[in-house]
Design an enzyme around this catalytic site. Structure first.
Site, PDB file in Angstrom:
ATOM      1  N   ARG A  82       1.042   7.213 -10.176  1.00  0.00           N
ATOM      2  CA  ARG A  82      -0.340   7.604  -9.866  1.00  0.00           C
ATOM      3  C   ARG A  82      -0.464   9.123 -10.007  1.00  0.00           C
ATOM      4  NH1 ARG A  82      -2.128   5.572  -4.178  1.00  0.00           N
ATOM      5  NH2 ARG A  82      -2.074   3.519  -5.160  1.00  0.00           N
ATOM      6  N   ARG A 151      -3.910  12.359   0.546  1.00  0.00           N
ATOM      7  CA  ARG A 151      -3.966  11.834  -0.831  1.00  0.00           C
ATOM      8  C   ARG A 151      -4.997  12.588  -1.660  1.00  0.00           C
ATOM      9  NH1 ARG A 151      -2.109   6.553  -0.944  1.00  0.00           N
ATOM     10  NH2 ARG A 151      -0.374   6.310   0.488  1.00  0.00           N
ATOM     11  N   LYS A 218      -0.525   7.415   5.605  1.00  0.00           N
ATOM     12  CA  LYS A 218      -1.369   8.048   4.588  1.00  0.00           C
ATOM     13  C   LYS A 218      -2.615   8.655   5.224  1.00  0.00           C
ATOM     14  CE  LYS A 218      -1.877   4.087   2.315  1.00  0.00           C
ATOM     15  NZ  LYS A 218      -2.377   2.917   1.557  1.00  0.00           N
ATOM     16  N   LYS A 220      -6.637  10.307   4.108  1.00  0.00           N
ATOM     17  CA  LYS A 220      -7.570  10.389   2.977  1.00  0.00           C
ATOM     18  C   LYS A 220      -8.799  11.222   3.315  1.00  0.00           C
ATOM     19  CE  LYS A 220      -5.936   6.081   1.074  1.00  0.00           C
ATOM     20  NZ  LYS A 220      -6.236   4.715   0.661  1.00  0.00           N
ATOM     21  N   CYS A 439      -9.804  -4.379  -6.904  1.00  0.00           N
ATOM     22  CA  CYS A 439      -8.531  -3.655  -6.861  1.00  0.00           C
ATOM     23  C   CYS A 439      -7.606  -4.211  -7.943  1.00  0.00           C
ATOM     24  CB  CYS A 439      -7.886  -3.831  -5.494  1.00  0.00           C
ATOM     25  SG  CYS A 439      -7.236  -5.498  -5.244  1.00  0.00           S
ATOM     26  N   CYS A 445       0.790  -5.568  -8.124  1.00  0.00           N
ATOM     27  CA  CYS A 445       0.799  -5.197  -6.712  1.00  0.00           C
ATOM     28  C   CYS A 445       1.674  -6.143  -5.899  1.00  0.00           C
ATOM     29  CB  CYS A 445      -0.619  -5.201  -6.152  1.00  0.00           C
ATOM     30  SG  CYS A 445      -0.620  -4.780  -4.408  1.00  0.00           S
ATOM     31  N   CYS A 484      -6.032  -8.573  -1.189  1.00  0.00           N
ATOM     32  CA  CYS A 484      -5.440  -8.728   0.147  1.00  0.00           C
ATOM     33  C   CYS A 484      -6.235  -7.851   1.103  1.00  0.00           C
ATOM     34  CB  CYS A 484      -3.950  -8.371   0.124  1.00  0.00           C
ATOM     35  SG  CYS A 484      -3.612  -6.606   0.327  1.00  0.00           S
ATOM     36  N   CYS A 488      -8.190  -2.067  -0.974  1.00  0.00           N
ATOM     37  CA  CYS A 488      -8.150  -0.936  -1.920  1.00  0.00           C
ATOM     38  C   CYS A 488      -9.453  -0.752  -2.692  1.00  0.00           C
ATOM     39  CB  CYS A 488      -6.981  -1.101  -2.877  1.00  0.00           C
ATOM     40  SG  CYS A 488      -5.403  -1.114  -2.025  1.00  0.00           S
TER      41      CYS A 488
HETATM   42 FE1  SRM Z   1      -4.413   0.939  -1.969  1.00  0.00          FE
HETATM   43  C1  SRM Z   1      -1.384  -0.105  -0.879  1.00  0.00           C
HETATM   44  C2  SRM Z   1      -3.593   0.230  -5.123  1.00  0.00           C
HETATM   45  C3  SRM Z   1      -7.094   2.697  -3.002  1.00  0.00           C
HETATM   46  C4  SRM Z   1      -5.689   0.795   1.189  1.00  0.00           C
HETATM   47  N1  SRM Z   1      -2.743   0.237  -2.854  1.00  0.00           N
HETATM   48  C5  SRM Z   1      -1.581  -0.096  -2.228  1.00  0.00           C
HETATM   49  C6  SRM Z   1      -0.493  -0.409  -3.260  1.00  0.00           C
HETATM   50  C7  SRM Z   1       0.242   0.848  -3.541  1.00  0.00           C
HETATM   51  C8  SRM Z   1       0.436  -1.568  -2.915  1.00  0.00           C
HETATM   52  C9  SRM Z   1       1.732  -1.272  -2.181  1.00  0.00           C
HETATM   53  O1  SRM Z   1       1.711  -0.579  -1.156  1.00  0.00           O
HETATM   54  O2  SRM Z   1       2.744  -1.806  -2.628  1.00  0.00           O
HETATM   55  C10 SRM Z   1      -1.385  -0.833  -4.455  1.00  0.00           C
HETATM   56  C11 SRM Z   1      -0.770  -0.675  -5.845  1.00  0.00           C
HETATM   57  C12 SRM Z   1      -1.313  -1.733  -6.758  1.00  0.00           C
HETATM   58  C13 SRM Z   1      -0.968  -1.538  -8.175  1.00  0.00           C
HETATM   59  O3  SRM Z   1      -0.230  -2.368  -8.729  1.00  0.00           O
HETATM   60  O4  SRM Z   1      -1.453  -0.585  -8.778  1.00  0.00           O
HETATM   61  C14 SRM Z   1      -2.649  -0.055  -4.167  1.00  0.00           C
HETATM   62  N2  SRM Z   1      -5.118   1.493  -3.742  1.00  0.00           N
HETATM   63  C15 SRM Z   1      -4.702   1.007  -4.940  1.00  0.00           C
HETATM   64  C16 SRM Z   1      -5.649   1.407  -6.058  1.00  0.00           C
HETATM   65  C17 SRM Z   1      -4.958   1.658  -7.378  1.00  0.00           C
HETATM   66  C18 SRM Z   1      -6.708   0.297  -6.175  1.00  0.00           C
HETATM   67  C19 SRM Z   1      -7.605   0.366  -7.371  1.00  0.00           C
HETATM   68  O5  SRM Z   1      -7.893  -0.722  -7.845  1.00  0.00           O
HETATM   69  O6  SRM Z   1      -8.049   1.427  -7.788  1.00  0.00           O
HETATM   70  C20 SRM Z   1      -6.319   2.640  -5.411  1.00  0.00           C
HETATM   71  C21 SRM Z   1      -5.574   3.913  -5.703  1.00  0.00           C
HETATM   72  C22 SRM Z   1      -6.298   5.086  -5.110  1.00  0.00           C
HETATM   73  C23 SRM Z   1      -5.728   6.424  -5.476  1.00  0.00           C
HETATM   74  O7  SRM Z   1      -5.908   6.837  -6.616  1.00  0.00           O
HETATM   75  O8  SRM Z   1      -5.161   7.077  -4.609  1.00  0.00           O
HETATM   76  C24 SRM Z   1      -6.176   2.283  -3.942  1.00  0.00           C
HETATM   77  N3  SRM Z   1      -6.050   1.696  -1.067  1.00  0.00           N
HETATM   78  C25 SRM Z   1      -7.106   2.291  -1.688  1.00  0.00           C
HETATM   79  C26 SRM Z   1      -8.222   2.367  -0.810  1.00  0.00           C
HETATM   80  C27 SRM Z   1      -9.601   2.915  -1.156  1.00  0.00           C
HETATM   81  C28 SRM Z   1      -9.701   4.376  -0.872  1.00  0.00           C
HETATM   82  O9  SRM Z   1      -8.720   5.034  -0.526  1.00  0.00           O
HETATM   83  O10 SRM Z   1     -10.810   4.884  -0.985  1.00  0.00           O
HETATM   84  C29 SRM Z   1      -7.831   1.815   0.395  1.00  0.00           C
HETATM   85  C30 SRM Z   1      -8.715   1.595   1.634  1.00  0.00           C
HETATM   86  C31 SRM Z   1      -9.007   2.841   2.372  1.00  0.00           C
HETATM   87  C32 SRM Z   1      -7.965   3.096   3.409  1.00  0.00           C
HETATM   88  O11 SRM Z   1      -6.910   3.609   3.072  1.00  0.00           O
HETATM   89  O12 SRM Z   1      -8.198   2.742   4.562  1.00  0.00           O
HETATM   90  C33 SRM Z   1      -6.455   1.404   0.223  1.00  0.00           C
HETATM   91  N4  SRM Z   1      -3.641   0.475  -0.147  1.00  0.00           N
HETATM   92  C34 SRM Z   1      -4.362   0.428   1.017  1.00  0.00           C
HETATM   93  C35 SRM Z   1      -3.503  -0.067   2.066  1.00  0.00           C
HETATM   94  C36 SRM Z   1      -3.908  -0.280   3.549  1.00  0.00           C
HETATM   95  C37 SRM Z   1      -3.749   0.979   4.302  1.00  0.00           C
HETATM   96  C38 SRM Z   1      -4.075   0.913   5.756  1.00  0.00           C
HETATM   97  O13 SRM Z   1      -3.506   1.692   6.484  1.00  0.00           O
HETATM   98  O14 SRM Z   1      -4.904   0.163   6.203  1.00  0.00           O
HETATM   99  C39 SRM Z   1      -2.249  -0.327   1.473  1.00  0.00           C
HETATM  100  C40 SRM Z   1      -0.981  -0.878   2.167  1.00  0.00           C
HETATM  101  C41 SRM Z   1      -0.270   0.151   2.970  1.00  0.00           C
HETATM  102  O15 SRM Z   1      -0.557   1.342   2.959  1.00  0.00           O
HETATM  103  O16 SRM Z   1       0.644  -0.288   3.680  1.00  0.00           O
HETATM  104  C42 SRM Z   1      -2.381   0.014   0.082  1.00  0.00           C
HETATM  105 FE1  SF4 Z   2      -2.778  -4.702  -3.743  1.00  0.00          FE
HETATM  106 FE2  SF4 Z   2      -4.089  -5.528  -1.631  1.00  0.00          FE
HETATM  107 FE3  SF4 Z   2      -4.519  -3.097  -2.578  1.00  0.00          FE
HETATM  108 FE4  SF4 Z   2      -5.392  -5.155  -3.927  1.00  0.00          FE
HETATM  109  S1  SF4 Z   2      -6.059  -4.585  -1.860  1.00  0.00           S
HETATM  110  S2  SF4 Z   2      -4.238  -3.419  -4.785  1.00  0.00           S
HETATM  111  S3  SF4 Z   2      -3.852  -6.678  -3.542  1.00  0.00           S
HETATM  112  S4  SF4 Z   2      -2.636  -3.787  -1.688  1.00  0.00           S
END
Ligand code: SRM
Ligand code: SF4
Length: 574
Positions: A82, A151, A218, A220, A439, A445, A484, A488
């Site tokens: 990323r 981030r 993390k 944000k 997402c 993922c 899930c 994201c």
């Molecule tokens: Fe996310 C984890 C993809 C934005 C909440 N996210 C992941 C992981 C890295 C899976 C992992 O931990 O093994 C995913 C990788 C998937 C892949 O194969 O690429 C992933 N997140 C993404 C992206 C690529 C989704 C997308 O379709 O664009 C976004 C990358 C953003 C970036 O450039 O930095 C992405 N993730 C978000 C957002 C939206 C935002 O930030 O505005 C969220 C919700 C906002 C938040 O953080 O509350 C988000 N991702 C999570 C979470 C839950 C975090 C939590 O504490 O609640 C995880 C799991 C974790 O951290 O344990 C996670």
């Molecule tokens: Fe993966 Fe869940 Fe984030 Fe979708 S919402 S990219 S399934 S961690």
């Protein structure tokens, strides 16, 4: 007064991730060795935890996981990388570098993320160093794109008011630079100790803001410029809302404690919206960001990671506690919040002339995936544009792409390429699809429970059929899907939200605010496509018949009693 639900506990022992960080010597661990180890395509778990801080995850191709297991082979390990780009702005040359790296080392596609970054999937361990080196050669980097740090700072790409946008973007960049980790591990491991062009290293290695154990989780930050809430400012741990008067930037309202993630069946976890706590002037914004981050560093839960986000730190202690703690650390007080109004959280597509007389063209990129399809050569078309485009590219918070700052004299040429490659603003689709996000989910993922990016387009084909029957093709409705409950795609802010539960099964949520100002509510649980369509059809027809003037879908489903209005994440599961 805020309700509190969780106990403000840090009583338990530190989680295993805390041990890994503490023992890592500023994020080194044994990464330098394990990344060069030729015996496995993977790396050990401890190093994978640290790898995230360097902007990468070890993944495996889940499409072939079972088959490889059957053949007693190690999983098809590969890395996701990323790239951090504050505010999502990159030059043409940087875009070309991303394209080339995706083609040479990754799966040949680029993914624009919901936080305005690039992701590349499918990079093999042997190509990781070269990939990261080439990203740095283009003057972008991957440090802190993931991990327990701040981030990518999101910022409104607002092309139609570009002077203020420019100013706000500069503040977003300053916040991003100020909160960048100081460790030299990144340069040592990936760049063999070389310095990148504008590195701010000092001679003594310390992490003055983060400490050697970094943040509990993390973190944000997003900066919004009303009337657009495209960054979904209320979903951010820390948000800044630009306050404008007569077209000039006065300062920022500060929001705290948003977040989307939760765990199915666990009511101690929930999505939450940020709350506005006051106003600061532009030159105070970096100080506010730093002090908020240090509060989370000191008070966030380091024992239970699922309750470690800033939203839980605040909800456990109360918003008044947070404001007092912030004022103590600042040594001055925020002013009362100023009035603002958001109108929407989506993107405006097509041509817009900015006030600098430059042109901007927003393209619809379905779910952020840039690749060549048989009939639609999106990736090649964009590369051709980079060859003549002197301006920049802007990644939007809705996974779209703006060809930005096109000079009047180059417009016709860019327009010709847009036409030649059929690059689209999504006009042929419904307004619902133009306001959709999914997402990544499967096959990369590791946390995915159901399809998302690969499935939403075909589900929308069917929902578009219902919209056509109801005469609502041009009705803007925000729809979000996540594979899930981590959320994201910020699905809790979808007027229609889908969250994956199991293969082919989703929870259906309804009723978020059109401008990202209200969470949605669970409507139906664990349903497949047939039931989704059966549930949505009558509601959409009802909306077509009985909506009030200018009433958004999310407001309608609350007024007509399909779901209860959610006032706070603490009520999300009630
Ligand atoms: Fe996310 C984890 C993809 C934005 C909440 N996210 C992941 C992981 C890295 C899976 C992992 O931990 O093994 C995913 C990788 C998937 C892949 O194969 O690429 C992933 N997140 C993404 C992206 C690529 C989704 C997308 O379709 O664009 C976004 C990358 C953003 C970036 O450039 O930095 C992405 N993730 C978000 C957002 C939206 C935002 O930030 O505005 C969220 C919700 C906002 C938040 O953080 O509350 C988000 N991702 C999570 C979470 C839950 C975090 C939590 O504490 O609640 C995880 C799991 C974790 O951290 O344990 C996670
Ligand atoms: Fe993966 Fe869940 Fe984030 Fe979708 S919402 S990219 S399934 S961690």
């Amino acid at each position: 007064m805020s309700k509190t639900k969780l106990s403000p506990t840090q009583d338990g022992p530190p989680s295993d991730v805390e041990r890994i960080k503490a023992e890592s010597n500023y994020l080194r661990g044994t990464l330098a060795e394990t990344i060069s180890d030729p015996l496995s395509a993977g790396i050990p778990d401890d190093d994978n935890r640290l790898m995230k801080f360097h902007g990468s995850y070890l993944q495996d191709d889940r499409d072939v996981r079972n088959e490889r297991q059957r053949q007693k082979l190690e999983p098809a390990y590969q890395f996701m990388v990323r790239v951090r780009a504050p505010g999502g702005i990159v030059t043409s040359d940087q875009y070309i570098a991303m394209h080339n790296i995706a083609k040479k080392y990754a799966n040949g596609t680029l993914r624009l993320t919901t936080r305005q970054s690039f992701q590349m999937h499918g990079i093999l361990k042997w190509n990781m160093k070269q990939s990261i080196r080439e990203i740095n050669d283009s003057l972008l980097d991957t440090l802190a794109a993931c991990g327990d740090v701040n981030r990518n700072v999101m910022c409104n790409p607002n092309p139609y008011q570009s002077e203020v946008h420019g100013e706000v973007y500069e503040w977003a960049k300053r916040i991003s630079e100020h909160l960048s980790p100081r460790t030299r591990a990144y340069h040592e491991i990936w760049l063999d100790g070389e310095k990148v062009a504008d590195s701010t290293e000092s001679d003594v290695e310390t992490e003055p803001i983060y400490s050697p154990v970094y943040l509990p989780r993390k973190f944000k930050i997003g900066v919004a410029v009303p009337p657009s809430n495209d960054v979904d400012v209320f979903s951010q741990d820390l948000g800044f809302i630009a306050i404008l008067q007569d077209g000039h930037l006065q300062g920022f309202n500060v929001t705290v404690g948003g977040g989307m993630g939760m765990t199915h069946g666990d009511t101690d976890t929930y999505p939450q919206l940020g709350r506005v706590i006051g106003f600061c002037s532009p030159d105070q914004v970096v100080d506010v960001a730093e002090k908020i981050v240090t509060i989370q560093r000191d008070y966030g839960n380091r024992s239970v990671r699922k309750n470690a986000r800033f939203k839980y730190t605040i909800d456990a202690r109360g918003i008044e506690w947070l404001i007092n703690e912030l004022h103590d650390r600042l040594g001055w007080e925020l002013q009362p919040a100023r009035l603002f109004e958001f109108e929407h959280n989506g993107d405006r597509y097509g041509w817009v002339k900015g006030i600098n007389n430059k042109w901007h063209f927003t393209l619809f990129i379905e779910n952020g995936r840039i690749k060549d399809h048989e009939e639609y050569k999106l990736m090649t078309g964009l590369l051709e544009i980079t060859k003549i485009h002197q301006g920049d590219f802007r990644l939007t918070p809705n996974q779209n792409l703006i060809i930005g700052n096109i000079a009047e004299e180059n417009k016709a040429q860019v327009e010709q390429l847009i036409k030649a490659y059929g690059l689209t603003t999504g006009k042929q689709h419904s307004a619902l699809r133009r306001n959709s996000m999914a997402c990544v989910s499967l096959p990369t993922c590791g946390l995915a429970m159901a399809e998302s990016e690969r499935y939403l387009p075909s589900l929308l084909d069917k929902i578009e059929g219902i919209l056509d029957e109801a005469g609502l093709r041009e009705e803007e409705i925000v729809v979000r899907m996540s594979g899930c409950p981590n959320g994201c795609s910020r699905p809790a802010l979808g007027e229609i939200g889908f969250i994956g539960k199991a293969p082919g099964k989703y929870n259906l949520y309804l009723g978020a605010g059109f401008s990202g100002n209200r969470l949605n509510k669970l409507y139906r649980e664990n349903i497949g496509e047939k039931e989704i369509l059966e549930e949505l059809k009558p509601i959409i027809h009802h909306y077509a018949k009985e909506r009030q003037e200018n009433e958004h879908f999310g407001d309608f489903v609350i007024r007509t009693g399909y779901v209860k209005e959610v006032h706070s994440g603490l009520d999300f599961h009630d």
